[in-house]
Design a protein around this motif. Structure first.
Motif, PDB file in Angstrom:
ATOM      1  N   GLY A  15       0.683  -1.342  -0.032  1.00  0.00           N
ATOM      2  CA  GLY A  15       0.206  -0.006   0.039  1.00  0.00           C
ATOM      3  C   GLY A  15       0.743   1.218  -0.100  1.00  0.00           C
ATOM      4  N   LYS A  16       2.096   1.252  -0.484  1.00  0.00           N
ATOM      5  CA  LYS A  16       2.577   2.462  -0.693  1.00  0.00           C
ATOM      6  C   LYS A  16       2.229   3.572  -1.461  1.00  0.00           C
ATOM      7  N   GLY A  17       1.658   3.227  -2.481  1.00  0.00           N
ATOM      8  CA  GLY A  17       1.107   4.213  -3.298  1.00  0.00           C
ATOM      9  C   GLY A  17       0.283   5.255  -2.516  1.00  0.00           C
ATOM     10  N   LYS A  18      -0.734   5.002  -1.799  1.00  0.00           N
ATOM     11  CA  LYS A  18      -1.517   6.007  -0.740  1.00  0.00           C
ATOM     12  C   LYS A  18      -0.528   6.630   0.077  1.00  0.00           C
ATOM     13  N   ILE A  19       0.362   6.171   0.789  1.00  0.00           N
ATOM     14  CA  ILE A  19       1.206   6.726   1.710  1.00  0.00           C
ATOM     15  C   ILE A  19       2.059   7.743   1.039  1.00  0.00           C
ATOM     16  N   GLU A 417      -8.722   5.842   1.017  1.00  0.00           N
ATOM     17  CA  GLU A 417      -8.609   7.289   0.896  1.00  0.00           C
ATOM     18  C   GLU A 417      -7.560   7.894   1.649  1.00  0.00           C
ATOM     19  N   ARG A 418      -6.786   8.756   1.062  1.00  0.00           N
ATOM     20  CA  ARG A 418      -5.804   9.373   1.806  1.00  0.00           C
ATOM     21  C   ARG A 418      -6.061  10.150   3.021  1.00  0.00           C
ATOM     22  N   GLU A 419      -7.373  10.620   3.405  1.00  0.00           N
ATOM     23  CA  GLU A 419      -7.730  11.481   4.446  1.00  0.00           C
ATOM     24  C   GLU A 419      -7.761  10.348   5.796  1.00  0.00           C
ATOM     25  N   ASP A 420      -7.989   8.860   5.407  1.00  0.00           N
ATOM     26  CA  ASP A 420      -8.170   8.062   6.474  1.00  0.00           C
ATOM     27  C   ASP A 420      -6.773   7.598   6.876  1.00  0.00           C
TER      28      ASP A 420
END
Length: 430
Positions: A15-19, A417-420
């Motif tokens: 899940g590197k993309g979101k981070i 979602e980036r905000e979560d």
């Protein structure tokens, strides 16, 4: 002000993309430093989905400089296609927003062909390659016969380098009963694509030095995961580059002192794509459930990922070999609703207990996991944005993971979602 390297702490797909996207909003420069278009990041920004393979994740955010470093192997045709795709989604990609190291190695059509030829011909160990030419391109780089971005500026030099390259490759292809490569055709292909690549060519090490002097925030973005590292992973079932954080310096042209915080992206369970040992792999309905809830399919290949329990022994080892400062724990919500959870805390090998992942190929295949069992939780963690939103048993799980891997949780991701995201420790302010 810190510069941050983001790496995977398992077998990739953590899940590197979101981070990286979450961090890149605050970075000035985002750098890819290894790998090729065999890795993928999925970004979800304001409901829009971006699937990136070569382009750094910062490209989708305005006002950033995205860098493809010298440690990356670049397929020019795949790069141009990806640029066209994101441009169609409204992303600005030009020479001011994207820089490609002039000394980066190119992936040619013959590399992908050789990848497939050798994998199909192998009767012994099959690596599970993505067949995109990554390995053969790195081989040519190490053997000093590679064609690099800067070579595209000189037609006569390019002719000579192609001739040298084909002395090797056509001999290989002859042995594999494959058609020989036509050097004139390859030259024409490269000269046709050259202007579209050279538009972005730059002296990347100098640009990064300028960013350092200007006190810009730099985010170094890794691909794959630490257990696919060519030295420290499950060799030979690994990628062809170094994936640990030390490569961030080598693969972009900066000194190791330029990296102040190493963030290891860590999934709350374990997955793997392709062949190779996987001690905690589950072959039952629990493993199927993890895959279904986690939507475990590769971004680039679409291949189904193998799923298993969290392996603390493996992650503790990658914390050490990768110099990980803190982890970003992802996909905790996939564990929601499970009555009990297991964590691998050691291995049994030939009747003895060991606390590390061995290097020997046969030993890696033979280790058996030793588990601790913890209570699960019935409440949802999906979308949680503070510790107070998490069930008590989920917090216990996280704290025990921290204790076992000997690294703190810096970020907790609770949805795509980036905000979560729960921020515990800001990597950029370390």
């Amino acid at each position: 002000m810190a510069n941050v390297a983001v790496v995977g702490s398992q077998w990739g797909d953590e899940g590197k993309g979101k981070i990286v996207d979450w961090l890149s909003e605050r970075a000035d420069v985002v750098v890819r430093f290894q790998g090729g278009h065999n890795a993928g990041h999925t970004l979800v920004v304001d409901g829009k989905v971006y699937k990136l393979s070569l382009l750094p994740s910062g490209i989708v955010r305005g006002g950033k400089i995205s860098v493809i470093g010298n440690g990356v192997v670049v397929d020019p045709w795949a790069l141009v296609k990806e640029i066209e795709t994101v441009r169609a989604q409204g992303v600005t990609v030009d020479h001011t927003t994207l820089k490609i190291a002039e000394n980066a190695t190119l992936i040619l059509p013959l590399h992908g062909e050789l990848d497939a030829l050798r994998e199909d011909a192998s009767s012994a160990v099959k690596i599970g390659t993505t067949r995109r030419g990554i390995g053969p391109a790195y081989e040519d780089k190490a053997a000093r016969r590679a064609i690099r971005v800067c070579d595209l500026t000189d037609t006569e030099l390019l002719k000579r380098k192609i001739s040298t390259l084909l002395d090797h490759h056509n001999a290989l292809r002859k042995g594999l009963s494959a058609p020989l490569v036509d050097g004139d055709k390859l030259l024409a292909q490269l000269l046709e694509i050259a202007p579209k690549v050279l538009e972005f060519s730059d002296i990347v090490w100098r640009r990064l030095d300028e960013a350092k002097k200007a006190r810009k925030r730099v985010l170094f973005e890794g691909a794959q995961g630490a257990m696919l590292d060519n030295d420290h992973g499950t060799y030979p079932f690994v990628t062809s580059s170094n994936t640990v954080a030390g490569q961030a310096a080598v693969g972009s042209g900066v000194g190791p002192g330029s990296i102040n915080f190493v963030l290891g992206i860590t999934k709350a369970y374990t997955t793997r794509v392709g062949e190779g040992p996987f001690p905690t792999e589950l072959f039952d309905e629990v493993g199927e459930g993890l895959g279904a809830r986690g939507r475990e399919f590769g971004v680039v290949t679409g291949r189904k990922r193998r799923c298993g329990w969290f392996d603390a022994v493996m992650v503790r080892q990658t914390v050490k070999t990768g110099g990980i400062t803190g982890i970003a724990l992802t996909k905790l919500d996939v564990l929601d609703g499970m009555d009990e959870l297991k964590i691998c805390v050691g291995y049994e090998l030939n009747g003895k207990k060991i606390d590390y992942f061995p290097s020997n190929m046969a030993d890696q295949a033979a280790v058996k996991p030793i588990y601790e069992t913890m209570a699960g939780w019935s409440e949802s963690t999906f979308g949680a944005r503070s510790w107070a939103d998490l069930p008590a048993e989920a917090v216990k799980y996280i704290r025990h993971v921290e204790e076992l891997i000997e690294a703190p949780v810096a970020l907790l991701s609770t949805s795509p979602e980036r905000e979560d995201t729960i921020l515990v420790r800001d990597p950029f302010e370390d």
